[in-house]
Design a protein around this motif. Structure first.
Motif, mmCIF file in Angstrom:
data_model
loop_
_atom_site.group_PDB
_atom_site.id
_atom_site.type_symbol
_atom_site.label_atom_id
_atom_site.label_comp_id
_atom_site.label_asym_id
_atom_site.label_seq_id
_atom_site.Cartn_x
_atom_site.Cartn_y
_atom_site.Cartn_z
ATOM 1 N N SER A 22 0.810 -1.206 0.000
ATOM 2 C CA SER A 22 0.000 0.000 0.000
ATOM 3 C C SER A 22 0.846 1.261 0.000
ATOM 4 C CB SER A 22 -0.932 -0.003 1.230
ATOM 5 O OG SER A 22 -0.158 0.028 2.420
ATOM 6 N N GLY A 23 2.094 1.129 0.465
ATOM 7 C CA GLY A 23 2.919 2.320 0.536
ATOM 8 C C GLY A 23 3.765 2.553 -0.689
ATOM 9 N N GLY A 24 4.047 1.505 -1.536
ATOM 10 C CA GLY A 24 4.960 1.712 -2.644
ATOM 11 C C GLY A 24 4.529 1.125 -3.947
ATOM 12 N N ALA A 25 3.345 0.498 -4.060
ATOM 13 C CA ALA A 25 2.938 -0.193 -5.275
ATOM 14 C C ALA A 25 2.072 0.670 -6.168
ATOM 15 C CB ALA A 25 2.194 -1.487 -4.918
ATOM 16 N N TRP A 26 1.837 1.934 -5.840
ATOM 17 C CA TRP A 26 1.039 2.832 -6.683
ATOM 18 C C TRP A 26 1.383 4.273 -6.342
ATOM 19 C CZ3 TRP A 26 -2.128 -0.674 -3.594
ATOM 20 C CH2 TRP A 26 -2.407 -0.165 -2.313
ATOM 21 N N TYR A 27 0.843 5.172 -7.167
ATOM 22 C CA TYR A 27 0.966 6.606 -6.928
ATOM 23 C C TYR A 27 -0.331 7.098 -6.279
ATOM 24 C CZ TYR A 27 4.950 6.481 -10.123
ATOM 25 O OH TYR A 27 6.157 6.199 -10.726
ATOM 26 N N GLU A 28 -0.195 7.747 -5.148
ATOM 27 C CA GLU A 28 -1.364 8.307 -4.460
ATOM 28 C C GLU A 28 -1.800 9.594 -5.164
ATOM 29 O OE1 GLU A 28 -3.001 7.053 -2.029
ATOM 30 O OE2 GLU A 28 -1.702 5.465 -1.228
ATOM 31 N N VAL A 29 -3.093 9.716 -5.452
ATOM 32 C CA VAL A 29 -3.658 10.919 -6.077
ATOM 33 C C VAL A 29 -4.846 11.386 -5.250
ATOM 34 C CG1 VAL A 29 -2.882 10.307 -8.400
ATOM 35 C CG2 VAL A 29 -5.102 9.520 -7.596
ATOM 36 N N GLU A 30 -5.200 12.628 -5.453
ATOM 37 C CA GLU A 30 -6.316 13.198 -4.707
ATOM 38 C C GLU A 30 -7.646 12.747 -5.293
ATOM 39 O OE1 GLU A 30 -5.826 17.375 -4.870
ATOM 40 O OE2 GLU A 30 -3.965 17.407 -3.667
ATOM 41 N N SER A 31 -8.655 12.844 -4.501
ATOM 42 C CA SER A 31 -10.008 12.504 -4.964
ATOM 43 C C SER A 31 -10.411 13.474 -6.077
ATOM 44 C CB SER A 31 -11.007 12.593 -3.806
ATOM 45 O OG SER A 31 -10.653 11.684 -2.780
ATOM 46 N N GLY A 32 -10.970 12.945 -7.129
ATOM 47 C CA GLY A 32 -11.385 13.759 -8.265
ATOM 48 C C GLY A 32 -10.301 13.984 -9.284
ATOM 49 N N ALA A 33 -9.065 13.550 -9.001
ATOM 50 C CA ALA A 33 -7.995 13.731 -9.981
ATOM 51 C C ALA A 33 -8.155 12.790 -11.168
ATOM 52 C CB ALA A 33 -6.641 13.511 -9.324
ATOM 53 N N LEU A 34 -8.813 11.644 -10.931
ATOM 54 C CA LEU A 34 -9.030 10.669 -11.990
ATOM 55 C C LEU A 34 -10.495 10.683 -12.408
ATOM 56 C CD1 LEU A 34 -6.981 7.667 -10.540
ATOM 57 C CD2 LEU A 34 -6.211 9.454 -12.101
ATOM 58 N N GLN A 55 -12.144 -1.623 -17.792
ATOM 59 C CA GLN A 55 -11.350 -2.474 -16.910
ATOM 60 C C GLN A 55 -9.898 -2.007 -16.962
ATOM 61 O OE1 GLN A 55 -12.795 -4.693 -14.991
ATOM 62 N NE2 GLN A 55 -14.823 -4.387 -15.917
ATOM 63 N N ARG A 56 -9.365 -1.639 -15.781
ATOM 64 C CA ARG A 56 -8.013 -1.068 -15.736
ATOM 65 C C ARG A 56 -7.192 -1.655 -14.583
ATOM 66 N NH1 ARG A 56 -9.924 5.136 -15.453
ATOM 67 N NH2 ARG A 56 -11.121 4.199 -13.753
ATOM 68 N N ARG A 57 -7.449 -2.906 -14.240
ATOM 69 C CA ARG A 57 -6.808 -3.481 -13.051
ATOM 70 C C ARG A 57 -5.349 -3.870 -13.295
ATOM 71 N NH1 ARG A 57 -11.089 -8.140 -12.099
ATOM 72 N NH2 ARG A 57 -10.675 -8.193 -14.358
ATOM 73 N N THR A 58 -5.006 -4.303 -14.515
ATOM 74 C CA THR A 58 -3.642 -4.759 -14.803
ATOM 75 C C THR A 58 -3.104 -4.026 -16.031
ATOM 76 O OG1 THR A 58 -4.306 -6.553 -16.301
ATOM 77 C CG2 THR A 58 -4.281 -7.042 -13.920
ATOM 78 N N PRO A 59 -1.787 -3.990 -16.209
ATOM 79 C CA PRO A 59 -1.224 -3.340 -17.405
ATOM 80 C C PRO A 59 -1.718 -3.969 -18.701
ATOM 81 C CG PRO A 59 0.482 -3.669 -15.754
ATOM 82 C CD PRO A 59 -0.729 -4.392 -15.254
ATOM 83 N N ARG A 60 -1.772 -5.296 -18.758
ATOM 84 C CA ARG A 60 -2.216 -5.953 -19.980
ATOM 85 C C ARG A 60 -3.673 -5.617 -20.277
ATOM 86 N NH1 ARG A 60 -1.478 -12.342 -20.290
ATOM 87 N NH2 ARG A 60 0.673 -11.654 -19.902
ATOM 88 N N ALA A 114 -6.923 0.721 -7.052
ATOM 89 C CA ALA A 114 -5.826 1.190 -7.911
ATOM 90 C C ALA A 114 -6.076 0.782 -9.355
ATOM 91 C CB ALA A 114 -4.497 0.613 -7.417
ATOM 92 N N VAL A 115 -5.744 1.676 -10.287
ATOM 93 C CA VAL A 115 -5.964 1.424 -11.714
ATOM 94 C C VAL A 115 -4.685 1.763 -12.480
ATOM 95 C CG1 VAL A 115 -8.454 1.841 -11.614
ATOM 96 C CG2 VAL A 115 -6.895 3.750 -12.021
#
Length: 572
Positions: A31-43, A53-58, A167-168
């Motif tokens: 949770s601390g290093g596997a994604w980039y934290e963004v603010e609510s409404g940024a996405l 569907q955006r769960r994995t790179p593929r 996370a997406v």
């Protein structure tokens, strides 16, 4: 018994607590290093989350390409991180940027679906232990790196998480910023507007019009190469200076290669934009052809200069040349090998740098150096062994260019020493090609290792009645009168063998070099044989036959003496 069950239960409890603690720590680390934290409404959140569907790179790349092919650019825009754009422009610019990115991916990216992670954390499997990121979750993945006007532009995926949302994986804001520049460089060209829709369909990874254009383009490039080849030859024939003419003549083919590769590069940059598979294959091949053509051209020019120096300073190489001249010629060949190594190294570095392979291959090559060493040692043992043996000859100089040697019964000159083989020229103008590694592992005679002088031996078989004293005087007179015999004090004769049928006589004379010594020994032998034929024909080897005779009577000395006399005449 109770103690055993108690200890077993305590052991299982400790193991369970340890496992849960490790899992909790892993989740905390993820949770601390596997994604980039963004603010609510940024996405931007899609209205229908089931289709997006955006769960994995593929999954992100596959769905993005599928939506753009169907013309659903508004839905495809949800796979772009538009947080750097003003909110009021995201809805308007998102579909346009998605369409442009799809075209750039189609023209420039050959997607390795097997290498594109299907895990939400994009973790590399532990089997790829040669990668430094193996076993660690990733929060961004690079898909393509291109260079435009000296600047690098990258298509990249990143993993983003807003509070209270999953996370997406999205195309990064940097990629979104690069889309206009990439589209201008690699997007559709003006002539594609006039291509019928029937020719824009996909066939085997390429569009139909590409299958038609590629053969035409190859034919045009082949014609250009032939034209450059003829023009260079025409220009070389009209140059007066021999060195420049020879250098240009030798550079005809590599210059044609450079012209063809450069023209193809210009066509790809300006006029034609092929699909990803064709572009991925063509660009590296054209770059390699261009670098190889330039390197070969430079090498041909260097060869022409070295040949000119050799002919001007040394001339034709054989054992009549001095030791210093043969050393110079061998050193020139060693310089050529060094130049070839430098050119190959520079060409490899240029190709790797231009294709941006250092970043992706650097750590892998360092980590797998041991494996690569073993593989190269097995696969290229013969080639590497010959190259090392060639360098050994260049440094130790057991032989030099122009040395006269006796190798496996063949008297020959060392004509050339290359990386993997030697070329020997025999006295009768035959050429023997010997692998360097095999040559250095076999014994050989170097008649020119100190100087080219050689003591030639002339052997003649004669009858027992031949007088060596007479032949010695005759040989000395003949040898001293011959201009190619040197150091008269080294003249020597001896009976070196005696057999039932006759005797072996050897005559020795010093000659300045092996080639002169061969012709001189033939000439001296002919004169000796002529003297024997004219002055002492009875000295030729003769066959003797012993006849069975009846026993002689006692007291009959007269008859026995007459019988011995007749037998002696018969034998003669």
């Amino acid at each position: 018994m109770r103690r055993i069950f108690f200890r077993l239960g305590l052991y299982l409890a400790v193991m369970t607590i340890t496992f849960l603690a490790a899992a909790q720590m892993g989740q905390a680390q993820d949770s601390g290093g596997a994604w980039y934290e963004v603010e609510s409404g940024a996405l931007r959140e899609p209205e229908n989350t089931q289709d997006i569907q955006r769960r994995t790179p593929r999954e992100t790349v596959r769905k993005f390409i599928a939506l753009t092919k169907d013309g659903q650019f508004e839905d495809a825009a949800h796979y772009l991180n538009l947080s750097d754009l003003p909110p009021e422009r995201q809805a308007e610019d998102g579909p346009r940027l998605a369409r442009q990115l799809a075209l750039v991916i189609e023209r420039q990216l050959w997607i390795d679906w097997a290498g594109l992670s299907a895990r939400p954390d994009a973790m590399l499997e532990t089997g790829t232990s040669n990668n430094a990121l193996a076993g660690k979750p990733r929060r961004d993945i690079g898909l393509k790196m291109v260079e435009l006007d000296g600047q690098a532009y990258e298509i990249r995926l990143g993993r983003y998480k807003a509070p209270d949302r999953d996370a997406v994986w999205l195309f990064t804001p940097q990629t979104v910023q690069n889309i206009p520049a990439l589209f201008d460089a690699f997007g559709p060209r003006h002539f594609e507007r006039y291509i019928p829709d029937k020719l824009t369909v996909q066939l085997g990874g390429l569009r139909a019009w590409e299958w038609l254009l590629i053969p035409v383009m190859l034919a045009a490039l082949f014609g250009l190469g032939w034209l450059v080849w003829r023009l260079v030859g025409f220009f070389a024939a009209r140059v007066s200076r021999q060195l420049i003419r020879q250098a240009i003549e030798r550079s005809r083919f590599p210059l044609a290669m450079v012209a063809v590769a450069a023209a193809a590069q210009i066509m790809l940059e300006i006029g034609v934009s092929f699909s990803g598979p064709a572009t991925t294959l063509l660009r590296p091949v054209l770059l390699i052809v261009m670098v190889a053509g330039i390197g070969i051209t430079a090498l041909k020019i260097v060869d022409a200069i070295l040949d000119r120096i050799t002919l001007g300073v040394v001339g034709d190489i054989d054992d009549t040349r001095s030791l210093d001249e043969r050393e110079l010629y061998t050193s020139i060949y060693a310089i050529r090998r060094v130049i070839v190594l430098l050119m190959v190294s520079i060409a490899v570095i240029v190709v790797l740098a231009r294709l941006n392979l250092f970043g992706s291959l650097g750590m892998s090559l360092l980590a797998s150096a041991g494996v690569l060493t073993v593989l190269l040692g097995i696969a290229g043992q013969a080639v590497l062994g010959n190259i090392m043996a060639s360098l050994q000859i260049a440094l130790a100089k057991p032989i030099r260019i122009g040395d006269s040697i006796l190798f496996e019964g063949n008297w020959a000159y060392v004509e050339s020493i290359f990386y993997t083989f030697l070329r020997l020229r025999t006295w009768d103008e035959r050429r023997i090609i010997v692998p360097v590694k095999y040559f250095v592992s076999q014994p050989f005679e170097n008649w020119s290792v100190k100087d080219a002088r050689i003591l030639k031996t002339i052997t003649i078989f004669l009858d027992h009645r031949a007088d060596m004293e007479i032949l010695r005087e005759v040989f000395f007179d003949i040898a001293k009168a011959d201009d190619d015999v040197i150091e008269h004090d080294k003249l020597f004769t001896a009976i070196t063998g005696h057999f039932e049928a006759g005797q072996e006589m050897s005559f020795y004379a010093m000659c300045p070099d092996p080639s002169t010594g061969w012709s001189t020994s033939m000439r001296l032998r002919e004169k000796l044989l002529k003297h024997i034929r004219e002055e002492h024909p009875e000295w030729w080897p003769q066959d003797r036959v012993e006849l069975d005779r009846p026993p002689r009577k006692r007291g009959d000395g007269r008859d026995a003496a007459l019988e011995d006399k007749n037998a002696s005449k018969d034998n003669e």
